[in-house]
Design a protein around this motif. Sequence first.
Motif, mmCIF file in Angstrom:
data_model
loop_
_atom_site.group_PDB
_atom_site.id
_atom_site.type_symbol
_atom_site.label_atom_id
_atom_site.label_comp_id
_atom_site.label_asym_id
_atom_site.label_seq_id
_atom_site.Cartn_x
_atom_site.Cartn_y
_atom_site.Cartn_z
ATOM 1 N N GLY A 195 0.789 -1.223 0.000
ATOM 2 C CA GLY A 195 0.000 0.000 0.000
ATOM 3 C C GLY A 195 0.822 1.274 0.000
ATOM 4 N N ARG A 196 0.279 2.303 0.666
ATOM 5 C CA ARG A 196 0.913 3.624 0.705
ATOM 6 C C ARG A 196 0.809 4.204 2.106
ATOM 7 N N PHE B 271 -0.233 7.189 4.945
ATOM 8 C CA PHE B 271 -1.439 7.966 5.221
ATOM 9 C C PHE B 271 -1.323 9.354 4.577
ATOM 10 N N SER B 272 -2.460 9.960 4.315
ATOM 11 C CA SER B 272 -2.499 11.316 3.749
ATOM 12 C C SER B 272 -2.677 12.329 4.878
ATOM 13 N N GLU C 178 -6.567 7.907 8.049
ATOM 14 C CA GLU C 178 -5.938 6.759 7.405
ATOM 15 C C GLU C 178 -4.792 6.259 8.282
ATOM 16 N N VAL D 71 -1.378 3.310 8.656
ATOM 17 C CA VAL D 71 -0.512 2.234 8.164
ATOM 18 C C VAL D 71 -0.187 1.369 9.377
ATOM 19 N N VAL E 260 -5.084 -4.110 3.756
ATOM 20 C CA VAL E 260 -5.111 -2.829 3.050
ATOM 21 C C VAL E 260 -6.491 -2.622 2.430
ATOM 22 N N GLY E 261 -7.081 -1.467 2.720
ATOM 23 C CA GLY E 261 -8.422 -1.155 2.238
ATOM 24 C C GLY E 261 -9.511 -1.374 3.263
ATOM 25 N N LYS F 23 -11.616 -1.038 6.818
ATOM 26 C CA LYS F 23 -11.930 0.045 7.749
ATOM 27 C C LYS F 23 -11.913 -0.526 9.163
ATOM 28 N N THR G 275 -9.246 4.061 7.759
ATOM 29 C CA THR G 275 -8.993 3.219 6.595
ATOM 30 C C THR G 275 -7.528 2.782 6.580
ATOM 31 N N THR H 257 -4.340 1.997 4.817
ATOM 32 C CA THR H 257 -3.787 2.285 3.494
ATOM 33 C C THR H 257 -2.489 1.540 3.211
ATOM 34 N N GLY H 258 -1.880 0.942 4.241
ATOM 35 C CA GLY H 258 -0.626 0.252 3.993
ATOM 36 C C GLY H 258 -0.150 -0.549 5.186
#
Length: 400
Positions: free
Chosen positions: A147-148, A150-151, A156, A158, A172-173, A175, A184, A186-187
């Motif tokens: 994944g990636r 957090f924003s 989000e 990890v 990953v993905g 909730k 969520t 994300t990674g």
Amino acid sequence: MSSALKQIFLMVRVNLGSLPRRLWISLSMVLSVALVVAVLAGFLAMARGFEAALQGAGSTGIAVILGGGTNQETGSDVPAEAIRSLAAMTGEIGVVRNAAGGLALSREIVVPVDVVRASDGAEQTLSLRGMDLAGPGLRDRATLSQGRLFSPGAREIVVGGRIADEFSGFAVGDKVRLGTMDWTVTGHFTSGGSAFESEIWADLEAVQSAFDRQGQVQSLRVRLAGAGGLPVLQEHLSAFPGAPLTAVSEADLYAAESERTASLIRLFGWPLALLMAVGATAGALNTMMSSVSDRTVEISTLRLLGFCRLPAFAATWVEAVALSISGAALGILASRLAFNGWQASTMGANNTKMAFQLDVTTDVALTAGLLGLAIGIIGGALPALAATRLPLTSALRARE
């Protein structure tokens, strides 16, 4: 001297050759020693694995700045004024700057969150760490495995590899509900099996908002400018007005934490192992006294043939030591098969769950094995002495 050695060798061979007659009682001694060694090795492996997980997280090139006069993140508070003053400082202060000339730092906070483990329904307390975007880059061994990141500002997360492996719902993905909010995933990230893998990372401001911690920062992470960077940083922090700020290397921070918990594990392990060792020593004493009693005629006959006391003493003691060595080897083998690499968890930094692997290292095996050897040496001493004091008339009575 040569004659005495020959006598010792002959009596040792006679003793060991007669072991099949005392098979079950000898096996009981071997198994009791093996149990003591395996238990002690298990506790020592737990302490060693915990130390490895925490010390593997620390880097000498990263400094952690704490506030409030504490040397732990728990209870630390770094005031916003201090953060602004530090960011505004120019010149050499012992830390690396980013491309824009500002400090490459990460403001961080740790919040305990309860998560239900799907396998057994048990509730576990994990660490949710809020950090700036620079935070993951200030963990030298941490890398994204899926994944990636957090924003900024988003809910989000990890997730560390150990959490992703142990708890369902962290793919990953997915909730996940942490506190009163849904987050969520994300990674996933790994960090060489270190304590970081027992953490969940998210954006600082998102964590502050979700858990009503607006403005609170427990620690700052910065990258030091070389080996001499830490003293320079500490000198600048000492000049700050208000609440004292402390800078410690990340390696020292986690080493201190590991020493406290590892010492506690050993504090429980050693007394239990020593108590069991007392029982095993009593068992060894009983086993060897039975051995001497079983071989009364043999020993007395050899004494009548001119054998001195020393061979009788040495042969009985060697038998006890040989049985204890066999038990110690069996215990070490069992501990390696049962414990080495076994997943465990305990309360770690910030009073949250930390997962680690038990590590039966060579020094752990050696320490436990020496305790097993000591059981044979101590437990065989009195029976060996008794063997030298058998009446020689025992052999004559046996012939009548």
